[in-house]
Design a protein around this motif. Structure first.
Motif, mmCIF file in Angstrom:
data_model
loop_
_atom_site.group_PDB
_atom_site.id
_atom_site.type_symbol
_atom_site.label_atom_id
_atom_site.label_comp_id
_atom_site.label_asym_id
_atom_site.label_seq_id
_atom_site.Cartn_x
_atom_site.Cartn_y
_atom_site.Cartn_z
ATOM 1 N N ARG A 91 0.430 -0.840 -0.123
ATOM 2 C CA ARG A 91 0.304 -0.164 -0.112
ATOM 3 C C ARG A 91 0.934 1.222 -0.234
ATOM 4 O O ARG A 91 1.098 1.554 1.173
ATOM 5 N N ASP A 108 0.153 3.858 -1.569
ATOM 6 C CA ASP A 108 -0.378 5.444 -1.513
ATOM 7 C C ASP A 108 -0.063 5.544 0.031
ATOM 8 O O ASP A 108 -1.430 6.652 0.329
ATOM 9 N N ASN A 109 -0.345 4.154 1.170
ATOM 10 C CA ASN A 109 -1.273 4.261 2.327
ATOM 11 C C ASN A 109 -2.451 4.757 2.364
ATOM 12 O O ASN A 109 -3.393 5.411 3.568
ATOM 13 N N THR A 110 -3.189 4.201 1.540
ATOM 14 C CA THR A 110 -4.363 3.693 1.937
ATOM 15 C C THR A 110 -5.363 2.633 2.118
ATOM 16 O O THR A 110 -4.220 1.311 2.186
ATOM 17 N N ALA A 155 -4.716 6.682 6.226
ATOM 18 C CA ALA A 155 -2.955 7.543 5.694
ATOM 19 C C ALA A 155 -2.131 7.203 7.050
ATOM 20 O O ALA A 155 -0.888 6.753 6.726
ATOM 21 N N ARG A 156 -2.465 8.146 8.500
ATOM 22 C CA ARG A 156 -2.257 7.943 9.244
ATOM 23 C C ARG A 156 -1.558 6.853 9.775
ATOM 24 O O ARG A 156 -0.352 5.650 10.468
ATOM 25 N N MET A 158 -1.260 3.319 8.388
ATOM 26 C CA MET A 158 -0.835 3.027 6.754
ATOM 27 C C MET A 158 1.117 3.578 7.047
ATOM 28 O O MET A 158 1.815 2.793 6.967
ATOM 29 N N ARG A 159 1.220 4.733 7.296
ATOM 30 C CA ARG A 159 2.366 5.223 7.085
ATOM 31 C C ARG A 159 3.055 4.536 8.424
ATOM 32 O O ARG A 159 4.055 4.051 8.066
ATOM 33 N N THR A 160 2.659 4.448 9.985
ATOM 34 C CA THR A 160 3.610 4.230 10.408
ATOM 35 C C THR A 160 3.859 2.481 10.552
ATOM 36 O O THR A 160 5.237 2.274 10.880
ATOM 37 N N ARG A 215 4.358 1.057 7.743
ATOM 38 C CA ARG A 215 5.254 0.554 7.050
ATOM 39 C C ARG A 215 6.308 1.378 6.829
ATOM 40 O O ARG A 215 6.716 0.598 6.557
ATOM 41 N N ARG A 216 6.602 2.095 8.293
ATOM 42 C CA ARG A 216 7.507 2.591 8.215
ATOM 43 C C ARG A 216 8.259 1.119 9.459
ATOM 44 O O ARG A 216 9.591 1.088 9.464
#
Length: 483
Positions: free
Chosen positions: A401, A403-405, A450-451, A453-455, A457-458
């Motif tokens: 993901r 695009d952070n969706t 998005a918040r 998913m970003r966390t 993904r990091r």
């Protein structure tokens, strides 16, 4: 090591400085292509993680090649020496389908299904483990590193230590290790613990698994345990070996998933999947082996009730459930398949329309390209395992993901829950709670999605499968210091 032992080992060693021992070789037969000896590399993170190490160290891989009652000579493939270990059809039935998957698997997964204890299965398990150890001992160079993989081979470290005391031995358990109260049921509990303790380093997915093992080592063999170190003593109480146990959470080949997720063909396929489902507002996805530990029936029950409640409709939401075939000769798996297919049939029969299908059920295995297309098509990923050592599907979904969706509903009983704390965590036994979690995921705002998913993904991008193997092997190479 005493000089006479060194010379004894030297007379029997092979030439590989790094040896992997696992139930299966890292190759599958390819009947469509004989350009590479009729073999192709198996998919999977373990092969990806260890391939560079194998290439750098003239590595050998010991394992069964998948065909019973067939003996193959060692062969070379893809920068690896492959050492096939033969298994008879009876040994496959007793050692693999029996002791490994009808005794150990359910026992180690919190007895979700009742384990069976048969002495003939145990005898076959010992025989096969000794054969694997002998093959590894013959392949390993003097003072080589041997990394044994998973619950099918828990006696190999002991047999290997007896054959080759010069070796540095690691073991990694890919599935959970049970609490001592559950492990106590196993008639051969002491043998298993003793088998593992002859490794220098025993790795687990979660810190809780390592703690369970340490408690069992203390209780069932009287080992001295201090700061994750286990002192193995001889009959006179003298410490002869120090083993260590720790968590090393496995991960995925992040680069491969990201590359596929950015591929034009895969992106086009993901759009095609949505179109084939009638372009619903929300696609929910489950991807599992057809196994009773995966919570597939709990997921279907929750989804069916949401449709019955009217809070989801097939016009707006559709579920894809991939359930790849697994252990189809084991009776509990046959029963599970009947149950899952019955539930899917009832849900579709009640809620399907001419235009829309409630559950698209796929009892197949798919190549990784198709899996990544499904990850891109899915708005909500459902991972509802009742017990899982890790669950790499959850990590693959997050890695795809870019695009952070998207939203991940994740069982708290998976190892992945320790790393992906920004998922929507759920107790899959709580059907009402599971329904609420699914609805929350479906209605998650783009900002919150998005918040989260970003966390996640990091975490995934900085902890890939190559880092996992590096950290385990670097720890294995360091000497245990008595505490």
């Amino acid at each position: 090591m005493p000089e006479e032992e060194n010379s004894k080992a030297a007379r029997h060693h092979g030439h590989s400085d790094f040896v992997v021992v696992s139930n299966r070789l890292p190759v599958d037969r390819d009947s469509t292509d004989n350009s590479d000896g009729g073999w192709r590399r198996s998919p999977g993170g373990l092969v990806t993680a260890l391939a560079p190490v194998m290439a750098a160290h003239e590595g050998a891989w010991v394992g069964w090649h998948g065909a019973p009652d067939e003996v193959l000579e060692p062969f070379h493939h893809d920068n690896m020496d492959l050492i096939p270990v033969p298994l008879s059809a009876e040994e496959v039935e007793l050692y693999y389908e029996g002791f490994s998957n009808s005794t150990l698997w359910p026992l180690y997964h919190d007895v979700i299904a009742p384990p069976e204890f048969h002495r003939t299965w145990w005898d076959a398990y010992r025989t096969v483990n000794k054969r694997f150890a002998q093959a590894a001992a013959g392949a390993a160079a003097l003072n080589a590193t041997v990394w044994v993989q998973d619950y099918q081979l828990q006696l190999v470290p002991r047999y290997l230590r007896q054959l080759r005391p010069d070796l540095r031995i690691g073991f990694f358990n890919h599935i959970p290790f049970p609490p001592q109260e559950i492990f106590a049921q196993l008639p051969w509990r002491q043998n298993i613990i003793e088998g593992l303790l002859d490794a220098d380093l025993i790795g687990f997915q979660r810190a809780s698994d390592a703690a369970n093992f340490l408690r069992s080592a203390r209780r069932f063999v009287g080992a001295g345990v201090k700061s994750a170190q286990i002192q193995v003593k001889d009959g006179d109480g003298k410490v002869v070996h120090i083993a260590r146990a720790a968590a090393f959470p496995i991960s995925i080949d992040v680069a491969q998933i990201q590359e596929l997720a950015a591929s034009k063909d895969v992106i086009a396929r993901s759009r095609q999947i949505r179109q084939e489902l009638g372009n619903p507002k929300t696609i929910l996805l489950g991807v599992d082996r057809l196994d009773y530990t995966k919570g597939i029936t709990h997921r279907l029950k929750a989804y069916g009730e949401l449709l019955n409640d009217g809070v989801l409709t097939v016009a707006d939401a559709s579920m894809i459930q991939v359930a790849s075939p697994s252990r189809e000769n084991v009776e509990t798996y046959k029963q599970l398949r009947d149950e899952v297919e019955g539930m899917v049939g009832r849900i579709n029969g009640q809620y399907d329309t001419i235009q829309n299908t409630a559950v698209r059920y796929l009892h197949h295995s798919y190549p990784v390209e198709e899996m990544v297309a499904l990850y891109l098509a899915a708005d909500v990923m459902l991972v509802t395992a009742l017990r899982d050592g890790m669950n790499l599907v959850a990590k693959e979904y997050v890695a795809a993901r870019g695009d952070n969706t998207g939203a991940l509903v994740l069982s708290e009983f998976t190892g992945a829950a320790d790393q992906l704390k920004s998922a929507i965590l759920v107790n899959p036994h709580d059907i009402d709670g599971l329904k609420s979690a699914i609805l929350r995921a479906v209605n998650l705002s783009p900002v919150e999605a998005a918040r989260r998913m970003r966390t996640m993904r990091r975490q995934i991008l900085s902890h890939d499968v190559q880092r996992w193997s590096r950290e385990f092997l670097s720890t294995l190479e360091t000497e245990a210091v008595p505490v």
